[in-house]
Scaffold this motif. Structure first.
Motif, PDB file in Angstrom:
ATOM      1  N   THR A 219      54.829  98.396  69.247  1.00  0.00           N
ATOM      2  CA  THR A 219      53.405  98.655  69.470  1.00  0.00           C
ATOM      3  C   THR A 219      53.214  99.763  70.510  1.00  0.00           C
ATOM      4  OG1 THR A 219      53.448  96.768  71.012  1.00  0.00           O
ATOM      5  CG2 THR A 219      52.552  96.378  68.818  1.00  0.00           C
ATOM      6  N   ALA A 220      54.041  99.755  71.551  1.00  0.00           N
ATOM      7  CA  ALA A 220      53.967 100.800  72.569  1.00  0.00           C
ATOM      8  C   ALA A 220      54.393 102.143  71.991  1.00  0.00           C
ATOM      9  CB  ALA A 220      54.847 100.442  73.765  1.00  0.00           C
ATOM     10  N   ALA A 221      55.426 102.128  71.143  1.00  0.00           N
ATOM     11  CA  ALA A 221      55.883 103.360  70.508  1.00  0.00           C
ATOM     12  C   ALA A 221      54.790 103.946  69.622  1.00  0.00           C
ATOM     13  CB  ALA A 221      57.135 103.093  69.684  1.00  0.00           C
ATOM     14  N   LYS A 222      54.085 103.080  68.901  1.00  0.00           N
ATOM     15  CA  LYS A 222      53.000 103.547  68.049  1.00  0.00           C
ATOM     16  C   LYS A 222      51.898 104.194  68.881  1.00  0.00           C
ATOM     17  CE  LYS A 222      53.539 100.514  64.049  1.00  0.00           C
ATOM     18  NZ  LYS A 222      52.922  99.463  63.205  1.00  0.00           N
ATOM     19  N   ARG A 223      51.599 103.596  70.038  1.00  0.00           N
ATOM     20  CA  ARG A 223      50.580 104.181  70.916  1.00  0.00           C
ATOM     21  C   ARG A 223      51.018 105.553  71.407  1.00  0.00           C
ATOM     22  NH1 ARG A 223      50.010  98.857  72.920  1.00  0.00           N
ATOM     23  NH2 ARG A 223      51.407  99.307  74.671  1.00  0.00           N
ATOM     24  N   GLN A 224      52.299 105.665  71.771  1.00  0.00           N
ATOM     25  CA  GLN A 224      52.822 106.948  72.235  1.00  0.00           C
ATOM     26  C   GLN A 224      52.720 108.010  71.142  1.00  0.00           C
ATOM     27  OE1 GLN A 224      56.778 106.661  73.813  1.00  0.00           O
ATOM     28  NE2 GLN A 224      56.152 105.556  75.647  1.00  0.00           N
ATOM     29  N   ALA A 228      50.420 111.274  71.312  1.00  0.00           N
ATOM     30  CA  ALA A 228      51.034 112.595  71.174  1.00  0.00           C
ATOM     31  C   ALA A 228      50.360 113.388  70.060  1.00  0.00           C
ATOM     32  CB  ALA A 228      52.524 112.457  70.888  1.00  0.00           C
ATOM     33  N   ALA A 229      50.048 112.717  68.954  1.00  0.00           N
ATOM     34  CA  ALA A 229      49.378 113.382  67.838  1.00  0.00           C
ATOM     35  C   ALA A 229      47.971 113.825  68.250  1.00  0.00           C
ATOM     36  CB  ALA A 229      49.302 112.448  66.638  1.00  0.00           C
ATOM     37  N   ALA A 231      46.999 114.480  71.337  1.00  0.00           N
ATOM     38  CA  ALA A 231      47.139 115.581  72.292  1.00  0.00           C
ATOM     39  C   ALA A 231      47.460 116.890  71.573  1.00  0.00           C
ATOM     40  CB  ALA A 231      48.232 115.256  73.308  1.00  0.00           C
ATOM     41  N   GLU A 232      48.319 116.807  70.558  1.00  0.00           N
ATOM     42  CA  GLU A 232      48.677 118.004  69.784  1.00  0.00           C
ATOM     43  C   GLU A 232      47.450 118.557  69.047  1.00  0.00           C
ATOM     44  OE1 GLU A 232      51.798 119.384  66.250  1.00  0.00           O
ATOM     45  OE2 GLU A 232      51.850 117.343  67.049  1.00  0.00           O
ATOM     46  N   LYS A 233      46.652 117.648  68.491  1.00  0.00           N
ATOM     47  CA  LYS A 233      45.445 118.061  67.777  1.00  0.00           C
ATOM     48  C   LYS A 233      44.454 118.721  68.725  1.00  0.00           C
ATOM     49  CE  LYS A 233      41.998 116.271  64.537  1.00  0.00           C
ATOM     50  NZ  LYS A 233      41.499 115.043  63.835  1.00  0.00           N
ATOM     51  N   GLN A 234      44.327 118.141  69.930  1.00  0.00           N
ATOM     52  CA  GLN A 234      43.422 118.704  70.918  1.00  0.00           C
ATOM     53  C   GLN A 234      43.917 120.070  71.384  1.00  0.00           C
ATOM     54  OE1 GLN A 234      40.391 117.406  71.936  1.00  0.00           O
ATOM     55  NE2 GLN A 234      40.222 119.449  72.819  1.00  0.00           N
ATOM     56  N   ALA A 235      45.234 120.195  71.578  1.00  0.00           N
ATOM     57  CA  ALA A 235      45.805 121.474  72.003  1.00  0.00           C
ATOM     58  C   ALA A 235      45.564 122.543  70.943  1.00  0.00           C
ATOM     59  CB  ALA A 235      47.300 121.314  72.259  1.00  0.00           C
ATOM     60  N   GLN A 236      45.663 122.150  69.671  1.00  0.00           N
ATOM     61  CA  GLN A 236      45.415 123.085  68.580  1.00  0.00           C
ATOM     62  C   GLN A 236      43.952 123.533  68.582  1.00  0.00           C
ATOM     63  OE1 GLN A 236      46.552 121.606  64.745  1.00  0.00           O
ATOM     64  NE2 GLN A 236      45.900 123.439  63.657  1.00  0.00           N
TER      65      GLN A 236
END
Length: 260
Positions: A219-224, A228-229, A231-236
């Motif tokens: 569950t923690a890995a899924k949150r990470q 991350a996805a 953050a990547e979308k926001q950076a784009q």
């Protein structure tokens, strides 16, 4: 009756189409209670494992599987109801956990097979994650039932996220030898014992599956991964916005020069 009909109508075609290979069927007792503790790679795990067993195995299934609209949702609900899967509302985590434990104990007390995914949720990347020290260990210690480790192999490759049509390939199921935790009898409320039992089962699953182990909860890995996805979308978006600003600035400069 319903279970047999559903197993014949869905389990039969499933075995015929995908031809899953199985090792260790002799480790499943012909009668009497046992806990099947499996890794969890795909939604289809709850289809393939019951399909290859002669005995009924009852899993705890999230309530959404019984209430999802549409044709696929109705078929899924019909299958889970037909094979005796138990819906648990997971909106309240603590209450859901207690309900799952109670249901698991009831299944074992009826002398049946109880299936559970110690990781608590599907693996987000095919690796094996830390087991949650709750349902599995508490049911095992409260009932004294043997725990049989199970490894699902390649089921996540049949229908990867985003794919509508499943890929016809042979998944595998590897069933280990029963584990006896009688030495911890009466200690189902000791958190250190619960952790020790859970870790031992996960270790056996890892040996059977060959998966890489990750010492964190899925569950923690899924949150990470989701963070991350995001953050990547926001950076784009920020990069596109900055590029647009630079373009507008160049256009304004060119317009100013042409006007002069």
């Amino acid at each position: 009756m319903i279970y047999g009909a559903m197993k014949f109508s869905i389990g039969g075609p499933l075995k015929l189409a995908f031809r899953p290979w199985v090792e260790g069927l002799e480790n499943i007792p012909a009668e009497g209670p046992a806990i099947l503790a499996s890794n969890h790679l795909s939604f289809s795990d709850s289809f393939f494992l019951p399909a290859v067993l002669d005995r009924k195995v009852t899993f705890i299934a999230k309530a959404e599987y019984f209430t999802t609209p549409g044709i696929k949702g109705r078929m899924t609900a019909a299958f889970f109801k037909g094979v005796g899967q138990l819906p648990v509302d997971r909106s309240g985590a603590r209450g859901a956990g207690e309900a799952a434990i109670k249901s698991g104990i009831e299944v074992i007390e009826r002398g049946e097979l109880f299936g559970i995914y110690p990781e608590g949720t599907r693996s987000p990347d095919g690796r094996l994650y830390r087991g949650k020290p709750g349902g599995l260990a508490r049911v095992a210690l409260a009932t004294g039932a043997p725990v049989i480790p199970v490894a699902m192999i390649d089921t996540e490759k049949i229908q990867p996220p985003g794919k509508v049509m499943p890929k016809l390939m042979r998944p595998g199921i590897r069933i280990g030898k029963p584990l006896d935790f009688g030495r911890y009898s009466g200690m189902e409320h000791d958190r250190f014992v619960l952790r020790a039992v859970t870790d031992e089962v996960i270790y056996e699953i890892m040996k059977l599956s060959g998966q890489e182990y990750v010492d964190m909860y899925a569950t923690a890995a899924k949150r990470q991964i989701a963070d991350a996805a995001k953050a990547e979308k926001q950076a784009q978006k920020d990069a596109e916005k900055q590029a647009q600003k630079e373009l507008e600035a160049r256009q304004a400069l060119e317009k100013e020069r042409s006007g002069s």
